[in-house]
Design a protein around this motif. Structure first.
Motif, PDB file in Angstrom:
ATOM      1  N   ALA A 128      -3.706  18.810   6.878  1.00 58.14           N
ATOM      2  CA  ALA A 128      -2.927  20.016   7.184  1.00 58.14           C
ATOM      3  C   ALA A 128      -2.222  19.907   8.527  1.00 58.14           C
ATOM      4  O   ALA A 128      -1.224  20.592   8.769  1.00 58.14           O
ATOM      5  CB  ALA A 128      -3.837  21.247   7.166  1.00 58.14           C
ATOM      6  N   ARG A 129      -2.728  19.031   9.386  1.00 57.26           N
ATOM      7  CA  ARG A 129      -2.097  18.864  10.696  1.00 57.26           C
ATOM      8  C   ARG A 129      -0.747  18.171  10.610  1.00 57.26           C
ATOM      9  O   ARG A 129       0.065  18.265  11.521  1.00 57.26           O
ATOM     10  CB  ARG A 129      -3.017  18.044  11.607  1.00 57.26           C
ATOM     11  N   ASP A 130      -0.519  17.432   9.533  1.00 57.88           N
ATOM     12  CA  ASP A 130       0.733  16.682   9.386  1.00 57.88           C
ATOM     13  C   ASP A 130       1.086  16.579   7.902  1.00 57.88           C
ATOM     14  O   ASP A 130       0.856  15.543   7.266  1.00 57.88           O
ATOM     15  CB  ASP A 130       0.596  15.289  10.001  1.00 57.88           C
ATOM     16  N   PRO A 131       1.654  17.643   7.325  1.00 63.73           N
ATOM     17  CA  PRO A 131       1.998  17.616   5.902  1.00 63.73           C
ATOM     18  C   PRO A 131       2.987  16.515   5.536  1.00 63.73           C
ATOM     19  O   PRO A 131       3.067  16.125   4.370  1.00 63.73           O
ATOM     20  CB  PRO A 131       2.602  19.005   5.667  1.00 63.73           C
ATOM     21  N   ALA A 132       3.723  16.007   6.524  1.00 61.89           N
ATOM     22  CA  ALA A 132       4.720  14.975   6.233  1.00 61.89           C
ATOM     23  C   ALA A 132       4.102  13.592   6.065  1.00 61.89           C
ATOM     24  O   ALA A 132       4.753  12.679   5.543  1.00 61.89           O
ATOM     25  CB  ALA A 132       5.770  14.934   7.341  1.00 61.89           C
ATOM     26  N   PHE A 133       2.854  13.405   6.508  1.00 62.55           N
ATOM     27  CA  PHE A 133       2.240  12.080   6.402  1.00 62.55           C
ATOM     28  C   PHE A 133       1.951  11.764   4.945  1.00 62.55           C
ATOM     29  O   PHE A 133       1.434  12.601   4.196  1.00 62.55           O
ATOM     30  CB  PHE A 133       0.946  12.013   7.218  1.00 62.55           C
ATOM     31  N   ASP A 134       2.281  10.553   4.537  1.00 69.00           N
ATOM     32  CA  ASP A 134       2.080  10.120   3.155  1.00 69.00           C
ATOM     33  C   ASP A 134       0.600   9.794   2.952  1.00 69.00           C
ATOM     34  O   ASP A 134       0.114   8.745   3.399  1.00 69.00           O
ATOM     35  CB  ASP A 134       2.946   8.895   2.864  1.00 69.00           C
ATOM     36  N   ILE A 135      -0.128  10.692   2.269  1.00 72.55           N
ATOM     37  CA  ILE A 135      -1.568  10.511   2.127  1.00 72.55           C
ATOM     38  C   ILE A 135      -1.921   9.332   1.223  1.00 72.55           C
ATOM     39  O   ILE A 135      -3.093   8.966   1.116  1.00 72.55           O
ATOM     40  CB  ILE A 135      -2.237  11.800   1.608  1.00 72.55           C
ATOM     41  N   ARG A 136      -0.933   8.736   0.589  1.00 67.43           N
ATOM     42  CA  ARG A 136      -1.219   7.527  -0.188  1.00 67.43           C
ATOM     43  C   ARG A 136      -1.690   6.395   0.716  1.00 67.43           C
ATOM     44  O   ARG A 136      -2.257   5.408   0.224  1.00 67.43           O
ATOM     45  CB  ARG A 136       0.019   7.088  -0.962  1.00 67.43           C
ATOM     46  N   TYR A 137      -1.452   6.491   2.031  1.00 66.30           N
ATOM     47  CA  TYR A 137      -1.886   5.447   2.948  1.00 66.30           C
ATOM     48  C   TYR A 137      -3.263   5.702   3.535  1.00 66.30           C
ATOM     49  O   TYR A 137      -3.739   4.920   4.361  1.00 66.30           O
ATOM     50  CB  TYR A 137      -0.853   5.261   4.064  1.00 66.30           C
ATOM     51  N   LEU A 138      -3.931   6.791   3.161  1.00 65.82           N
ATOM     52  CA  LEU A 138      -5.329   6.965   3.540  1.00 65.82           C
ATOM     53  C   LEU A 138      -6.156   5.942   2.759  1.00 65.82           C
ATOM     54  O   LEU A 138      -5.859   5.643   1.596  1.00 65.82           O
ATOM     55  CB  LEU A 138      -5.792   8.377   3.233  1.00 65.82           C
ATOM     56  N   PRO A 139      -7.202   5.400   3.361  1.00 62.43           N
ATOM     57  CA  PRO A 139      -7.902   4.266   2.725  1.00 62.43           C
ATOM     58  C   PRO A 139      -8.430   4.573   1.333  1.00 62.43           C
ATOM     59  O   PRO A 139      -8.370   3.721   0.441  1.00 62.43           O
ATOM     60  CB  PRO A 139      -9.037   3.952   3.713  1.00 62.43           C
ATOM     61  N   GLN A 140      -8.952   5.781   1.117  1.00 62.60           N
ATOM     62  CA  GLN A 140      -9.536   6.101  -0.181  1.00 62.60           C
ATOM     63  C   GLN A 140      -8.486   6.309  -1.267  1.00 62.60           C
ATOM     64  O   GLN A 140      -8.820   6.305  -2.457  1.00 62.60           O
ATOM     65  CB  GLN A 140     -10.431   7.341  -0.071  1.00 62.60           C
ATOM     66  N   ASN A 141      -7.233   6.479  -0.867  1.00 61.83           N
ATOM     67  CA  ASN A 141      -6.152   6.704  -1.828  1.00 61.83           C
ATOM     68  C   ASN A 141      -5.298   5.469  -2.081  1.00 61.83           C
ATOM     69  O   ASN A 141      -4.569   5.405  -3.075  1.00 61.83           O
ATOM     70  CB  ASN A 141      -5.212   7.811  -1.334  1.00 61.83           C
ATOM     71  N   CYS A 142      -5.359   4.513  -1.191  1.00 58.96           N
ATOM     72  CA  CYS A 142      -4.322   3.483  -1.123  1.00 58.96           C
ATOM     73  C   CYS A 142      -4.609   2.281  -2.018  1.00 58.96           C
ATOM     74  O   CYS A 142      -5.719   1.745  -2.034  1.00 58.96           O
ATOM     75  CB  CYS A 142      -4.159   3.014   0.323  1.00 58.96           C
ATOM     76  N   GLN A 143      -3.584   1.857  -2.742  1.00 62.59           N
ATOM     77  CA  GLN A 143      -3.598   0.581  -3.446  1.00 62.59           C
ATOM     78  C   GLN A 143      -2.933  -0.467  -2.541  1.00 62.59           C
ATOM     79  O   GLN A 143      -2.219  -0.117  -1.599  1.00 62.59           O
ATOM     80  CB  GLN A 143      -2.834   0.703  -4.760  1.00 62.59           C
ATOM     81  N   PRO A 144      -3.168  -1.751  -2.785  1.00 62.78           N
ATOM     82  CA  PRO A 144      -2.497  -2.775  -1.983  1.00 62.78           C
ATOM     83  C   PRO A 144      -0.980  -2.595  -2.000  1.00 62.78           C
ATOM     84  O   PRO A 144      -0.398  -2.273  -3.044  1.00 62.78           O
ATOM     85  CB  PRO A 144      -2.906  -4.085  -2.662  1.00 62.78           C
ATOM     86  N   PHE A 145      -0.356  -2.772  -0.855  1.00 67.98           N
ATOM     87  CA  PHE A 145       1.098  -2.662  -0.750  1.00 67.98           C
ATOM     88  C   PHE A 145       1.633  -3.871   0.013  1.00 67.98           C
ATOM     89  O   PHE A 145       0.893  -4.536   0.755  1.00 67.98           O
ATOM     90  CB  PHE A 145       1.503  -1.363  -0.044  1.00 67.98           C
ATOM     91  N   LEU A 146       2.905  -4.167  -0.198  1.00 64.06           N
ATOM     92  CA  LEU A 146       3.534  -5.244   0.568  1.00 64.06           C
ATOM     93  C   LEU A 146       3.784  -4.758   1.985  1.00 64.06           C
ATOM     94  O   LEU A 146       4.462  -3.755   2.203  1.00 64.06           O
ATOM     95  CB  LEU A 146       4.839  -5.677  -0.089  1.00 64.06           C
ATOM     96  N   LEU A 147       3.209  -5.442   2.942  1.00 68.69           N
ATOM     97  CA  LEU A 147       3.287  -5.036   4.343  1.00 68.69           C
ATOM     98  C   LEU A 147       4.645  -5.386   4.925  1.00 68.69           C
ATOM     99  O   LEU A 147       5.076  -6.549   4.866  1.00 68.69           O
ATOM    100  CB  LEU A 147       2.196  -5.747   5.144  1.00 68.69           C
ATOM    101  N   PRO A 148       5.360  -4.413   5.509  1.00 60.83           N
ATOM    102  CA  PRO A 148       6.612  -4.745   6.188  1.00 60.83           C
ATOM    103  C   PRO A 148       6.345  -5.664   7.387  1.00 60.83           C
ATOM    104  O   PRO A 148       5.582  -5.310   8.291  1.00 60.83           O
ATOM    105  CB  PRO A 148       7.143  -3.378   6.648  1.00 60.83           C
ATOM    106  N   CYS A 149       6.929  -6.835   7.366  1.00 55.49           N
ATOM    107  CA  CYS A 149       6.791  -7.809   8.461  1.00 55.49           C
ATOM    108  C   CYS A 149       8.169  -8.383   8.769  1.00 55.49           C
ATOM    109  O   CYS A 149       8.973  -8.605   7.853  1.00 55.49           O
ATOM    110  CB  CYS A 149       5.845  -8.949   8.075  1.00 55.49           C
ATOM    111  N   PHE A 150       8.407  -8.674  10.039  1.00 54.37           N
ATOM    112  CA  PHE A 150       9.713  -9.155  10.476  1.00 54.37           C
ATOM    113  C   PHE A 150       9.532 -10.293  11.472  1.00 54.37           C
ATOM    114  O   PHE A 150       8.703 -10.214  12.383  1.00 54.37           O
ATOM    115  CB  PHE A 150      10.521  -8.019  11.119  1.00 54.37           C
ATOM    116  N   TRP A 151      10.308 -11.362  11.260  1.00 54.10           N
ATOM    117  CA  TRP A 151      10.327 -12.454  12.232  1.00 54.10           C
ATOM    118  C   TRP A 151      11.217 -12.050  13.403  1.00 54.10           C
ATOM    119  O   TRP A 151      12.398 -11.786  13.231  1.00 54.10           O
ATOM    120  CB  TRP A 151      10.846 -13.732  11.587  1.00 54.10           C
ATOM    121  N   VAL A 152      10.615 -11.988  14.601  1.00 56.68           N
ATOM    122  CA  VAL A 152      11.304 -11.526  15.808  1.00 56.68           C
ATOM    123  C   VAL A 152      11.280 -12.645  16.839  1.00 56.68           C
ATOM    124  O   VAL A 152      10.215 -13.229  17.103  1.00 56.68           O
ATOM    125  CB  VAL A 152      10.608 -10.277  16.381  1.00 56.68           C
TER     126      VAL A 152
END
Length: 441
Positions: A39-63
């Protein structure tokens, strides 16, 4: 094929012991709503909470390295993602970003002419651990090369969890202090190494730190259980403590005394007053080592050097000055000496926070759960009384003090209920000019 099926197939790329650890991190959380008030941040995508999350491709950049502050080095070794690549003149850094923070970095990546790692042929899967911002990540098809990545996250749900330039320096610097201490430290405590970290020069409030998976976990010789998983469960998952009690047949109070009091009390004392290293001893950063039989081995593991505190005066008096060229030595107090609020520069306050974390968030929570389980008929035998576990811990702590300092304490009391009194007692025994002995368990 469902997303859940795809996710399970990807997770099966991990070595079995690491996959089991990840299961505990995601699904054996204890009272997650306290730390995940969405409730503190309704805009946060709760799919990224550990109990909800499936594996995702991690954004990575060569800098290009010249656009980053880099602290630490990743020694050439098989079995790890390579975050530093190329010759010194044109070295590049693989910079990982939490998906929810990608917009924060867009301008920086444009300025640095960063290259998307996926476009360069590198696909890295990631799954959040219990801390949400810290991800377990591995190249597609190579789960045995997994590492932990602490990313920057800023949301009212969690507070400010950005990995700033100062925090990168702190993590890598304190990892070096512990690494240099090596065999002098108690054999019952192991640390998850943090080897390299980086922060954009144009965004010094943000960055990432790389933490290595212990090789004995990769090989399956050791399994790890975060202390919160002893109590966490739900949806058909049994708390780990109930499983361990079933396997051993021990009375619950005796088990907790043997595994979490008799071992950890002298360990805490030796680390804090013997070595000047003060653990952030709560149920997330401490992990229980399990042997091949699935039972506690008497070993603890500690993660997250950002939370480690140091009694620098005591260490100097023992002949252990800080290593040369510590990262961010130009901002020593801000990096290594303080949490940034009242009293936190003082060793006594660091002890107090550390002990409260263990007494309240570990032992007191176990007491509450044991009484609840007993009332539900899940446990047999004598009922755990209120304050019983914290008193047992206190007795083992006073016995350790007697062994370390050669003093006698006639009337042990419950440290949890008289924490300021106990901290004052420790201050009387803290003499940086006097050597102290080890504290045998």
């Amino acid at each position: 094929m469902s997303a859940k099926t795809i996710g399970q197939k990807v997770i099966e790329q991990l070595p079995p012991a690491l996959g089991e650890w990840l299961e505990l991190e995601r699904f054996q959380l204890h009272k997650p709503n306290i730390f995940q008030n969405t409730a503190r941040d309704p805009a946060f995508d709760i799919r990224y909470l550990p109990q909800n999350c499936q594996p995702f491709l991690l954004p990575c950049f060569w800098v290009p390295r010249k656009y980053l502050y880099v602290r630490g080095e990743q020694a050439p070794a098989a079995g790890q993602i390579r975050f530093l690549s190329g010759e010194p003149a044109n070295e590049r850094v693989l910079f990982p970003v939490h998906p929810s923070a990608i917009d924060h970095y867009r301008a920086f990546f444009r300025e640095a002419s960063a290259r998307d790692a996926v476009a360069a042929g590198l696909r890295i899967w990631a799954v959040p651990t219990s801390s949400t911002r810290t991800l377990l990540a591995w190249p597609d098809g190579a789960g045995d090369r997994a590492v932990f990545i602490k990313t920057s996250l800023h949301s009212p749900i969690f507070g400010d969890r950005r990995v700033s330039r100062l925090k990168v320096g702190r993590s890598i610097g304190l990892a070096r202090v512990v690494g240099d201490a090596g065999p002098m430290l108690p054999g019952a405590l192991h640390f998850l190494r943090e080897v390299v970290g980086f922060s954009p020069r144009g965004l010094p409030d943000s960055g990432a730190v790389i933490r290595v998976v212990p090789p004995e976990v990769m090989s399956g010789r050791v399994r790890l259980a975060p202390l919160f998983s002893l109590l966490g469960g739900g949806e058909g998952r049994q708390p780990v403590l109930l499983t361990l009690l079933e396997r051993t047949g021990m009375e619950p109070v005796k088990w907790v005394e043997q595994v979490l009091c008799a071992t950890f009390a002298p360990l805490w004392l030796e680390m804090s007053l013997g070595h000047g290293l003060i653990l952030e001893a709560h149920a997330q950063d401490l992990l229980l080592g399990l042997g091949g039989d699935g039972l506690p081995s008497g070993q603890f593991y500690y993660r997250d050097f950002e939370g480690l505190q140091v009694d620098w005066e005591l260490r100097r008096a023992r002949g252990w000055p800080a290593p040369h060229d510590m990262p961010n030595a130009w901002a020593w107090r801000e990096t290594y000496g303080t949490w940034g609020y009242r009293y936190c520069d003082f060793p006594w306050y660091k002890w107090r926070i550390s002990l409260y974390n263990y007494l309240h968030f570990v032992l007191n929570e176990i007491e509450v759960s044991l009484r609840e389980w007993h009332g539900r008929g899940l446990l047999r035998g004598p009922k755990c009384e209120e304050g019983e576990l914290t008193m047992l811990f206190s007795r083992h702590m006073f016995a350790a003090i007697e062994r370390m300092f050669g003093t006698r304490i006639d009337a042990p009391y419950n440290i949890y209920r008289s924490l300021n009194r106990f901290v004052a007692l420790l201050l009387k025994h803290r003499d940086p000019g006097q050597p102290v002995g080890n504290v045998p368990s």
